[in-house]
Write a protein that holds these residues in place. Structure first.
Motif, PDB file in Angstrom:
ATOM      1  N   VAL A 146      -1.455   5.666 -11.198  1.00 44.81           N
ATOM      2  CA  VAL A 146      -0.678   4.552 -10.697  1.00 44.81           C
ATOM      3  C   VAL A 146      -1.676   3.230 -11.154  1.00 44.81           C
ATOM      4  N   VAL A 147      -1.164   2.004 -11.552  1.00 48.61           N
ATOM      5  CA  VAL A 147      -1.705   0.875 -11.781  1.00 48.61           C
ATOM      6  C   VAL A 147      -1.059  -0.049 -10.629  1.00 48.61           C
ATOM      7  N   ALA A 148      -1.999  -0.956  -9.685  1.00 47.94           N
ATOM      8  CA  ALA A 148      -1.411  -1.879  -8.984  1.00 47.94           C
ATOM      9  C   ALA A 148      -1.714  -3.080  -9.791  1.00 47.94           C
ATOM     10  N   PRO A 183       2.084   7.174 -16.282  1.00 48.78           N
ATOM     11  CA  PRO A 183       2.356   5.933 -16.388  1.00 48.78           C
ATOM     12  C   PRO A 183       3.100   5.372 -15.413  1.00 48.78           C
ATOM     13  N   ALA A 184       2.414   4.659 -14.383  1.00 47.00           N
ATOM     14  CA  ALA A 184       3.225   4.222 -13.349  1.00 47.00           C
ATOM     15  C   ALA A 184       2.771   2.984 -12.919  1.00 47.00           C
ATOM     16  N   MET A 212       4.160   6.016  -5.086  1.00 44.67           N
ATOM     17  CA  MET A 212       4.084   6.364  -6.672  1.00 44.67           C
ATOM     18  C   MET A 212       2.948   7.262  -7.041  1.00 44.67           C
ATOM     19  N   ALA A 213       1.866   7.427  -6.272  1.00 37.46           N
ATOM     20  CA  ALA A 213       0.718   8.767  -6.564  1.00 37.46           C
ATOM     21  C   ALA A 213       1.144   9.987  -5.972  1.00 37.46           C
ATOM     22  N   GLY A 214       1.990   9.843  -5.099  1.00 37.43           N
ATOM     23  CA  GLY A 214       2.265  11.128  -4.442  1.00 37.43           C
ATOM     24  C   GLY A 214       1.274  11.487  -3.335  1.00 37.43           C
ATOM     25  N   ASP A 215       0.091  11.428  -3.646  1.00 39.42           N
ATOM     26  CA  ASP A 215      -1.014  11.570  -2.598  1.00 39.42           C
ATOM     27  C   ASP A 215      -2.190  10.931  -2.862  1.00 39.42           C
ATOM     28  N   LEU A 216      -2.735  10.017  -2.144  1.00 38.42           N
ATOM     29  CA  LEU A 216      -3.713   9.072  -2.443  1.00 38.42           C
ATOM     30  C   LEU A 216      -5.097   9.658  -2.467  1.00 38.42           C
ATOM     31  N   LYS A 217      -5.209  10.883  -1.696  1.00 37.27           N
ATOM     32  CA  LYS A 217      -6.564  11.355  -1.599  1.00 37.27           C
ATOM     33  C   LYS A 217      -6.915  12.328  -2.998  1.00 37.27           C
ATOM     34  N   GLY A 218      -8.120  11.590  -3.402  1.00 35.57           N
ATOM     35  CA  GLY A 218      -8.381  12.188  -4.600  1.00 35.57           C
ATOM     36  C   GLY A 218      -7.784  11.505  -5.993  1.00 35.57           C
ATOM     37  N   ALA A 219      -6.893  10.620  -5.957  1.00 43.85           N
ATOM     38  CA  ALA A 219      -5.930  10.131  -7.140  1.00 43.85           C
ATOM     39  C   ALA A 219      -6.893   8.970  -7.342  1.00 43.85           C
ATOM     40  N   THR A 220      -6.800   8.915  -8.763  1.00 45.54           N
ATOM     41  CA  THR A 220      -7.335   7.528  -9.468  1.00 45.54           C
ATOM     42  C   THR A 220      -6.319   6.571  -9.280  1.00 45.54           C
ATOM     43  N   ILE A 221      -6.690   5.371  -8.759  1.00 43.49           N
ATOM     44  CA  ILE A 221      -5.825   4.325  -8.791  1.00 43.49           C
ATOM     45  C   ILE A 221      -6.342   3.066  -9.692  1.00 43.49           C
ATOM     46  N   GLY A 222      -5.719   2.622 -10.581  1.00 42.83           N
ATOM     47  CA  GLY A 222      -6.197   1.351 -11.338  1.00 42.83           C
ATOM     48  C   GLY A 222      -5.635   0.072 -10.479  1.00 42.83           C
ATOM     49  N   THR A 266       0.971  -1.277  -0.054  1.00 42.98           N
ATOM     50  CA  THR A 266       0.045   0.111   0.141  1.00 42.98           C
ATOM     51  C   THR A 266       0.863   1.216   0.133  1.00 42.98           C
ATOM     52  N   ALA A 267       1.874   1.149   0.822  1.00 43.58           N
ATOM     53  CA  ALA A 267       2.815   2.350   0.736  1.00 43.58           C
ATOM     54  C   ALA A 267       3.699   2.361  -0.659  1.00 43.58           C
TER      55      ALA A 267
END
Length: 442
Positions: free
Chosen positions: A390-392, A415-416, A313-323, A307-308
């Motif tokens: 980010v895509v996980a 692209p991350a 990679m995202a910089g800030d998870l709040k409001g970020a779109t994560i695939g 998760t970390a």
């Protein structure tokens, strides 16, 4: 009673009438394999959805090769489905209990389904019937089942399953070993004959040892995965490569390559509850199982670690779109129980991320699933990646390896990728413009 651990090569047992109670990840393969060996099998399932799917000729679970096995049994009229366990056990020679034993709040296995089924069928069993407990249960459950049945003409045998979801059919047809635990030599021999000629070593023992063998097997494998995940973390710290490290370990025949792949943590229906149950059993009997507790703690840390990585990679998870690619606990199954992927998804949602997931096993039925609340389910991996920071990659579905990653890069905001299964080639991903982060790679 005598013990044996040599491969059996006897002829198949004569046809028997068998009831399997519970149409789940253990019950359906068990029923299919027994039917394939010429037995008359009744599969009892009271859950409406599962029963109706079976009646329609469908499977309520995903398991490679199982549909064909069940279809063969149906065509040969050797497998039938009923809703009632009482109806199913009528005139049976053997009854297999394949019911859930979920983890309780204190870590102990919840035996309520086992006890309920035993109480229900007790008065309706044919004299001389052998009841076989295939569910994963703590020490003493064979005695509990015998007491619940309450009949001296019925024998209870422990026969734990060692199936891996995704390869359950092959594991059933070609077992490494078959464990039969009973204090009744005649009943143990009768159960052993059901599986005669399958090539696996036959281990005849007492019920307590048979019940403990199952827990010990899963605890050892979970510990092995925790070890390699811990080594992956160390590799990242010192600049070593986990893939080469695993090669150096795995070629040692004393260690081997099985269950030596780093990932987001272990999960599923067995490892989490069985390790917790074994620690609980130890405490009940005055033994502090610190080694196993360490493996459990390491697994929790691994989920946090992955998760970390996504957050970094995202910089800030709040409001970020994560695939997210993959939510089942492993590939080739639809099982999300205690999935590390789901645990990570929940942490992302709690952190304020917009999470878009793709998994080939998800369907419309899953849109209201509690474990996917607040998550957008997409129809393909490209949609899951669209506009994502980010895509996980959390489940090792092989399809993700062969995607057009250049196209994936084009639809993402950035692209991350966090490859929590080390499924992808880092150099190839970097050539497509990705920032890449795996497990145990500096």
């Amino acid at each position: 009673m005598s013990r044996s651990h040599t491969p059996r090569r006897a002829a198949r047992a004569p046809q028997s009438k068998i009831c399997v109670i519970g149409a789940g990840y253990v019950g359906i393969p068990t029923a299919g394999v027994l039917a394939s060996r010429g037995h008359d099998v009744v599969l009892a399932e009271r859950d409406d959805y599962r029963f109706e799917e079976l009646e329609k000729g469908n499977l309520p679970i995903v398991e490679p090769g199982l549909q064909e096995l069940i279809d063969e049994g149906r065509i040969a009229e050797r497998i039938h489905f009923v809703r009632s366990a009482v109806e199913g056990v009528q005139d049976c020679d053997f009854v297999f209990l394949c019911v859930p034993t979920p983890q309780g709040d204190d870590g102990a296995a919840d035996l309520s389904y086992v006890k309920e089924a035993s109480l229900e069928i007790g008065p309706h069993l044919a004299p001389g019937c052998v009841v076989i407990n295939k569910s994963t249960v703590p020490v003493g459950t064979a005695d509990l089942v015998a007491r619940a049945i309450g009949r001296t003409d019925i024998s209870v045998v422990s026969n734990p399953e060692f199936l891996r979801e995704g390869t359950a059919v092959a594991d059933s047809l070609h077992p490494d070993r078959i464990v039969v635990g009973s204090n009744d030599a005649h009943a143990a021999s009768a159960v052993a004959e059901l599986f005669a000629g399958m090539g696996g070593a036959m281990v005849l023992t007492d019920p307590t040892t048979a019940e403990t063998i199952k827990y010990a097997s899963n605890a050892f494998l979970a510990t092995k995965i925790s070890f390699v995940n811990a080594m992956a973390a160390l590799c990242e710290a010192v600049g070593a490569d986990i893939k080469d490290l695993v090669l150096g370990l795995g070629f040692d025949k004393r260690i081997g390559f099985e269950f030596l792949s780093p990932g987001p943590g272990w999960g599923g229906s067995c490892f989490p509850k069985d390790t917790a149950a074994l620690v609980h059993i130890g405490k009940e009997h005055g033994y502090e199982f610190s080694l196993l507790q360490g493996a459990i703690d390491c697994n929790v840390e691994q989920i946090e670690r992955v998760t970390a990585k996504i957050a970094t990679m995202a910089g800030d998870l709040k409001g970020a779109t994560i695939g997210v690619w993959g939510v089942t606990f492993k590939a080739e199954t639809d099982d999300r129980r205690s999935s590390p992927a789901i645990a990570i998804v929940r942490k992302l949602v709690d952190a304020g991320a917009r999470v878009r997931v793709y998994d080939p096993t998800l369907s419309e039925r899953d849109r209201d699933a509690e474990d996917l609340a607040g998550v957008e389910i997409t129809s393909d991996p490209f949609e899951a990646a669209r506009d994502a920071k980010v895509v996980a990659l959390l489940t090792e579905w092989q399809m993700f390896r062969w995607l057009d990653h250049a196209q994936v890069s084009e639809v993402m905001e950035v692209p991350a990728i966090v490859d929590a299964r080390n499924l992808l080639d880092p150099d190839s991903m970097k050539r497509h413009g990705f920032r890449y982060m795996g497990i145990g790679r500096s």
